[in-house]
Design a protein around this motif. Sequence first.
Motif, PDB file in Angstrom:
ATOM      1  N   HIS A   1       1.512  56.111  65.613  1.00 40.85           N
ATOM      2  CA  HIS A   1       2.547  56.079  66.652  1.00 40.85           C
ATOM      3  C   HIS A   1       3.889  56.529  66.082  1.00 40.85           C
ATOM      4  O   HIS A   1       4.277  56.129  64.977  1.00 40.85           O
ATOM      5  CB  HIS A   1       2.669  54.661  67.232  1.00 40.85           C
ATOM      6  CG  HIS A   1       1.437  54.190  67.927  1.00 40.85           C
ATOM      7  ND1 HIS A   1       1.092  54.605  69.199  1.00 40.85           N
ATOM      8  CD2 HIS A   1       0.448  53.347  67.511  1.00 40.85           C
ATOM      9  CE1 HIS A   1      -0.062  54.030  69.552  1.00 40.85           C
ATOM     10  NE2 HIS A   1      -0.472  53.271  68.532  1.00 40.85           N
TER      11      HIS A   1
ATOM     12  N   ARG B   1       6.577  57.257  68.720  1.00 44.25           N
ATOM     13  CA  ARG B   1       7.494  56.734  69.742  1.00 44.25           C
ATOM     14  C   ARG B   1       7.067  55.283  70.026  1.00 44.25           C
ATOM     15  O   ARG B   1       6.123  55.025  70.786  1.00 44.25           O
ATOM     16  CB  ARG B   1       7.480  57.583  71.012  1.00 44.25           C
ATOM     17  CG  ARG B   1       8.205  58.915  70.818  1.00 44.25           C
ATOM     18  CD  ARG B   1       8.331  59.716  72.095  1.00 44.25           C
ATOM     19  NE  ARG B   1       9.089  59.079  73.160  1.00 44.25           N
ATOM     20  CZ  ARG B   1      10.425  58.998  73.206  1.00 44.25           C
ATOM     21  NH1 ARG B   1      11.153  59.514  72.216  1.00 44.25           N
ATOM     22  NH2 ARG B   1      11.030  58.433  74.226  1.00 44.25           N
ATOM     23  N   ILE B   2       7.787  54.378  69.400  1.00 43.29           N
ATOM     24  CA  ILE B   2       7.464  52.954  69.470  1.00 43.29           C
ATOM     25  C   ILE B   2       8.594  52.227  70.200  1.00 43.29           C
ATOM     26  O   ILE B   2       9.743  52.220  69.738  1.00 43.29           O
ATOM     27  CB  ILE B   2       7.288  52.354  68.055  1.00 43.29           C
ATOM     28  CG1 ILE B   2       6.194  53.104  67.293  1.00 43.29           C
ATOM     29  CG2 ILE B   2       6.976  50.858  68.143  1.00 43.29           C
ATOM     30  CD1 ILE B   2       6.110  52.715  65.821  1.00 43.29           C
ATOM     31  N   GLY B   3       8.275  51.658  71.348  1.00 46.38           N
ATOM     32  CA  GLY B   3       9.272  50.912  72.108  1.00 46.38           C
ATOM     33  C   GLY B   3       9.442  49.503  71.551  1.00 46.38           C
ATOM     34  O   GLY B   3       8.505  48.915  71.015  1.00 46.38           O
TER      35      GLY B   3
ATOM     36  N   LEU C   1      14.446  53.757  73.455  1.00 47.54           N
ATOM     37  CA  LEU C   1      13.205  53.005  73.265  1.00 47.54           C
ATOM     38  C   LEU C   1      13.456  51.531  72.940  1.00 47.54           C
ATOM     39  O   LEU C   1      12.503  50.770  72.773  1.00 47.54           O
ATOM     40  CB  LEU C   1      12.366  53.636  72.148  1.00 47.54           C
ATOM     41  CG  LEU C   1      11.811  55.032  72.426  1.00 47.54           C
ATOM     42  CD1 LEU C   1      11.012  55.532  71.228  1.00 47.54           C
ATOM     43  CD2 LEU C   1      10.947  55.033  73.679  1.00 47.54           C
TER      44      LEU C   1
ATOM     45  N   LEU D   1      10.612  51.400  80.142  1.00 43.15           N
ATOM     46  CA  LEU D   1      10.066  52.201  79.044  1.00 43.15           C
ATOM     47  C   LEU D   1       9.013  53.190  79.532  1.00 43.15           C
ATOM     48  O   LEU D   1       9.009  54.361  79.121  1.00 43.15           O
ATOM     49  CB  LEU D   1       9.464  51.284  77.979  1.00 43.15           C
ATOM     50  CG  LEU D   1      10.459  50.511  77.113  1.00 43.15           C
ATOM     51  CD1 LEU D   1       9.738  49.453  76.283  1.00 43.15           C
ATOM     52  CD2 LEU D   1      11.224  51.474  76.192  1.00 43.15           C
TER      53      LEU D   1
ATOM     54  N   PRO E   1       6.916  55.749  75.425  1.00 46.76           N
ATOM     55  CA  PRO E   1       6.352  55.396  74.115  1.00 46.76           C
ATOM     56  C   PRO E   1       4.831  55.293  74.183  1.00 46.76           C
ATOM     57  O   PRO E   1       4.244  55.044  75.246  1.00 46.76           O
ATOM     58  CB  PRO E   1       6.975  54.032  73.825  1.00 46.76           C
ATOM     59  CG  PRO E   1       7.249  53.453  75.176  1.00 46.76           C
ATOM     60  CD  PRO E   1       7.629  54.608  76.043  1.00 46.76           C
ATOM     61  N   SER E   2       4.188  55.499  73.037  1.00 46.35           N
ATOM     62  CA  SER E   2       2.731  55.301  72.967  1.00 46.35           C
ATOM     63  C   SER E   2       2.404  53.878  72.518  1.00 46.35           C
ATOM     64  O   SER E   2       1.247  53.454  72.578  1.00 46.35           O
ATOM     65  CB  SER E   2       2.099  56.302  72.001  1.00 46.35           C
ATOM     66  OG  SER E   2       2.645  56.147  70.687  1.00 46.35           O
TER      67      SER E   2
ATOM     68  N   VAL F   1       4.352  49.714  72.416  1.00 48.17           N
ATOM     69  CA  VAL F   1       5.496  48.851  72.720  1.00 48.17           C
ATOM     70  C   VAL F   1       5.317  47.544  71.965  1.00 48.17           C
ATOM     71  O   VAL F   1       4.259  46.905  72.035  1.00 48.17           O
ATOM     72  CB  VAL F   1       5.629  48.570  74.231  1.00 48.17           C
ATOM     73  CG1 VAL F   1       6.836  47.652  74.482  1.00 48.17           C
ATOM     74  CG2 VAL F   1       5.780  49.863  75.013  1.00 48.17           C
TER      75      VAL F   1
END
Length: 363
Positions: A188, A190-192, A225, A243, A250-251, A253
């Motif tokens: 990952h 894009r991590i929220g 994010l 989000l 994101p992929s 969270v």
Amino acid sequence: MNEPRPVGRRFKAVRLDDVAAGAGVSTATVSRVIAGGTAVRRQTRERVEAAMQTLRYAPRRGEAESAADDDVDIVLLHAGIGSTYLDEFLVGAFAWSRGGKIKFIVKEYHCDWRQDIACAEPFPPRLDGIIVSPSLCDLPSVRDSVCSLGVPVVAVAPGALSGWEMSVRVDGYKAVYEMTRHLAALGHRRIGLVTGRSEYVGSTNRPAGYCDALNDLGIPPSPELIVQGLSTYRSGLDAAEQLLGLPSPPSAVFALDDEMATAIVAVAHRRGLEVPSDLTVCGFDDSSLAARIWPALTTIHQPVVKMVGKAVELLLDAIRLERMGRSNDLEKRHIMADYRLIRRQSDAAPRRRPAAVVRQASS
């Protein structure tokens, strides 16, 4: 005020418990007054001293010291029935009842979040110490209120140590750092992150672990994010909509408590996303909720039962010193417990989809 009963021509010897009964307090409180302990309210001290004078009580050597091991009254302060910690918090405390030596008084602290004012139910007059539950101990208003009562207080799982003399906690910064690295290791990028309430004194500690982990991996943290939550299910729903509604969602969270993480899973399902195939969701705490939902949450485990047990130990040591008039011997004590990253079914590598192919019409 109770008067000593005559025995023949002489009065019965007045004991410590006679003074306690006359003043309407515990023998431990009387012993603290005799020993000069400071953790006694002024009104209570005056009642004890009046009872001692009325009963013509003369302290005997060793009597106050022996009272240091008498029964203790401890308030367990929690945030309410909806608290995800409550079951483990109570189990950890009651395991230390010691055959009746400890009397636990469970009190709910009512908070008006809209005005950021906390108001508690009245505390009992016979009170030896307080244990403050997770989440509550991160509110400065709660900390200031309980610390003003003049009895030993232990905070369980505070986000920061500011203002606390005693605490038991895990390293929240390190735990968040590790979970963020774990998600990045799965692929990952894009991590929220859904944070807790801004009022919490440790509100910047855990998000710093997230940002530092990404920076160390060469992944610049994206402000869009990071969403402010309120440590409630409702706020988790709102954060998930925000989000997942981004042009580039994101992929994964990571919510900083399990209740918000559970809400994020619900929104993902409502949007037709599979967890974890389309969206990885992780939480923090490892509350009973984490293992009950589907898919079960990957989360950070805090050993709340053991932490509360350690809090009781700290409190009993402090109470005994207070009762013996040795409050000057009290030292700040902060215990760091071990956390664990618990991997379940809610995390996976991001789904790889083939790039779109644009076909030009043949001429």
